[in-house]
Design a protein around this motif. Structure first.
Motif, PDB file in Angstrom:
ATOM      1  N   LEU A 188      18.492  -4.324 -12.018  1.00 45.16           N
ATOM      2  CA  LEU A 188      18.747  -5.618 -12.705  1.00 45.16           C
ATOM      3  C   LEU A 188      17.939  -6.609 -14.283  1.00 45.16           C
ATOM      4  O   LEU A 188      18.518  -7.028 -14.886  1.00 45.16           O
ATOM      5  CB  LEU A 188      19.097  -6.845 -12.374  1.00 45.16           C
ATOM      6  CG  LEU A 188      21.046  -7.078 -11.749  1.00 45.16           C
ATOM      7  CD1 LEU A 188      21.230  -7.962 -10.803  1.00 45.16           C
ATOM      8  CD2 LEU A 188      21.254  -6.716 -13.149  1.00 45.16           C
ATOM      9  N   SER A 189      16.512  -5.643 -13.882  1.00 45.56           N
ATOM     10  CA  SER A 189      15.234  -6.897 -14.587  1.00 45.56           C
ATOM     11  C   SER A 189      14.973  -5.990 -15.995  1.00 45.56           C
ATOM     12  O   SER A 189      14.073  -6.235 -16.560  1.00 45.56           O
ATOM     13  CB  SER A 189      14.014  -6.859 -13.601  1.00 45.56           C
ATOM     14  OG  SER A 189      13.484  -5.736 -13.130  1.00 45.56           O
ATOM     15  N   ARG A 190      15.362  -4.912 -15.741  1.00 47.05           N
ATOM     16  CA  ARG A 190      14.842  -3.153 -16.696  1.00 47.05           C
ATOM     17  C   ARG A 190      16.794  -3.763 -18.401  1.00 47.05           C
ATOM     18  O   ARG A 190      18.000  -4.014 -17.811  1.00 47.05           O
ATOM     19  CB  ARG A 190      16.294  -2.192 -16.370  1.00 47.05           C
ATOM     20  CG  ARG A 190      14.834  -1.726 -15.037  1.00 47.05           C
ATOM     21  CD  ARG A 190      13.618  -1.467 -15.443  1.00 47.05           C
ATOM     22  NE  ARG A 190      12.748  -1.419 -14.082  1.00 47.05           N
ATOM     23  CZ  ARG A 190      12.196  -0.052 -14.104  1.00 47.05           C
ATOM     24  NH1 ARG A 190      12.714   1.078 -13.750  1.00 47.05           N
ATOM     25  NH2 ARG A 190      11.712  -0.220 -12.712  1.00 47.05           N
ATOM     26  N   LYS A 191      15.954  -3.813 -19.165  1.00 42.54           N
ATOM     27  CA  LYS A 191      17.155  -4.685 -20.199  1.00 42.54           C
ATOM     28  C   LYS A 191      18.111  -3.235 -20.523  1.00 42.54           C
ATOM     29  O   LYS A 191      18.345  -4.017 -21.535  1.00 42.54           O
ATOM     30  CB  LYS A 191      16.189  -5.328 -21.712  1.00 42.54           C
ATOM     31  CG  LYS A 191      15.282  -6.823 -21.059  1.00 42.54           C
ATOM     32  CD  LYS A 191      14.742  -7.538 -21.621  1.00 42.54           C
ATOM     33  CE  LYS A 191      14.162  -8.369 -21.610  1.00 42.54           C
ATOM     34  NZ  LYS A 191      13.251  -9.158 -22.180  1.00 42.54           N
ATOM     35  N   THR A 192      17.682  -2.674 -20.260  1.00 46.28           N
ATOM     36  CA  THR A 192      18.230  -1.264 -21.025  1.00 46.28           C
ATOM     37  C   THR A 192      19.125  -0.664 -20.162  1.00 46.28           C
ATOM     38  O   THR A 192      20.451   0.048 -20.263  1.00 46.28           O
ATOM     39  CB  THR A 192      16.655  -0.223 -21.391  1.00 46.28           C
ATOM     40  OG1 THR A 192      16.624   0.666 -19.351  1.00 46.28           O
ATOM     41  CG2 THR A 192      15.912  -0.413 -22.611  1.00 46.28           C
ATOM     42  N   LEU A 193      19.499  -1.623 -18.872  1.00 44.30           N
ATOM     43  CA  LEU A 193      20.609  -1.344 -17.661  1.00 44.30           C
ATOM     44  C   LEU A 193      21.800  -1.531 -18.541  1.00 44.30           C
ATOM     45  O   LEU A 193      22.409  -2.962 -19.135  1.00 44.30           O
ATOM     46  CB  LEU A 193      20.638  -2.095 -16.519  1.00 44.30           C
ATOM     47  CG  LEU A 193      21.280  -1.926 -16.078  1.00 44.30           C
ATOM     48  CD1 LEU A 193      21.294  -0.274 -14.915  1.00 44.30           C
ATOM     49  CD2 LEU A 193      21.576  -2.695 -14.434  1.00 44.30           C
ATOM     50  N   PRO A 194      22.700  -0.579 -18.774  1.00 44.43           N
ATOM     51  CA  PRO A 194      23.709  -0.527 -19.532  1.00 44.43           C
ATOM     52  C   PRO A 194      25.365  -1.932 -17.976  1.00 44.43           C
ATOM     53  O   PRO A 194      25.197  -1.850 -17.157  1.00 44.43           O
ATOM     54  CB  PRO A 194      24.721   0.939 -18.906  1.00 44.43           C
ATOM     55  CG  PRO A 194      24.237   1.478 -18.950  1.00 44.43           C
ATOM     56  CD  PRO A 194      22.816   1.376 -18.298  1.00 44.43           C
TER      57      PRO A 194
END
Length: 291
Positions: free
Chosen positions: A100-106
């Protein structure tokens, strides 16, 4: 120069006095609880319930709490819940916070919205009880761990901390051929020890102090955690105080038993806290910079 030296000395003395008052405000309540737990009823009544140094000491409250093997079994249940529950909570919180810390997560925003929604709204006690019953968790020790597998607030704190980690380190590790698991174990976790120690303390204290879920879902007395056992002891002591036949000088009132319960439940956390205290403040501050 003299004035600066004087004001500097005065400021240090004032800071020392304030720190001493703050330390006393933290230590005196615990010392008071210890004193009352060792004091007979007559001494408590004579001093209007407030005393720091008992003139006459009795260990009757601790003898009543430590009688038999029931307390030892309750300690085992609480230790199992705290150790196993905290480990599982940390694992799942870490596994959820990192992606969830990855802004690229769909679907990241939708997941965060659902997590925040669960922090604000719940189905209530009755639907939750029905759900636990249908899952077959009633009267099981796992009912103390599984329903609270991930705390939404702690998840957001850990996610915010992961967002502040340098992305260059992970990119360099991937260029060297490291996979996701290797990057997590050798880079992310070592850099995240402050927040991990902080969330671990939060979960441990939460498990150690919780008793309502055990009262709701457990009926087997052998599976009661420490807090439920001490609660039942205190209720029995209050019921028996109305028709106590013992000598008033030696009788220990429910307040002494309550304070003895506070001492027995607080000591384990006090022993653990100093080992992770150095990570505590830093982890909270670093994890709360970004929302």
């Amino acid at each position: 120069m003299v004035n600066r030296s004087f004001y500097g000395t005065f400021a240090r003395a004032l800071n020392g006095a304030l720190l001493l008052l703050l330390a006393a405000s933290c230590v005196l309540p615990f010392f008071y609880a210890l004193s009352v737990s060792l004091t007979p009823m007559t001494e408590v009544i004579k001093n209007n319930g407030f005393l720091l140094i008992p003139k006459k000491m009795t260990f009757f409250a601790y003898e009543q709490l430590l009688h038999g093997n029931t307390l030892l079994n309750a300690y085992k249940v609480s230790i199992f819940r705290t150790v196993v529950g905290t480990a599982i909570n940390l694992l799942f919180t870490l596994m959820a916070a990192l992606p969830l810390s990855r802004k690229t997560l769909p679907g990241r925003n939708a997941c965060l919205l659902i997590i925040v929604f669960t922090m604000l709204f719940s189905g209530g006690i009755i639907p939750q009880y029905i759900l636990i019953k249908e899952l077959g968790l009633l009267n099981s020790l796992w009912v103390l761990i599984i329903p609270g597998l991930i705390n939404g607030f702690y998840l957001l704190i850990m996610k915010s901390f992961f967002e502040q980690l340098p992305k260059e380190l992970e990119e360099a590790a991937k260029m060297d051929g490291a996979g996701e698991v290797t990057t997590l174990v050798r880079i992310v976790i070592p850099l995240s020890m402050p927040i991990i120690a902080t969330i671990m303390l939060f979960y441990a204290v939460l498990h150690w102090n919780s008793y309502f879920d055990a009262v709701m879902y457990l009926t087997d007395a052998n599976k009661f955690p420490l807090q439920v056992y001490l609660r039942n002891i205190l209720i029995s002591a209050v019921a028996a105080s109305g028709d106590a036949a013992a000598d008033a000088a030696d009788y220990v009132n429910p307040i002494s038993i309550q304070m003895a319960s506070v001492i027995l439940t607080t000591l384990p956390i006090l022993f653990v806290y100093p080992f992770i205290q150095k990570h505590f403040t830093r982890g909270v501050l670093l994890g709360s910079v970004k929302g």
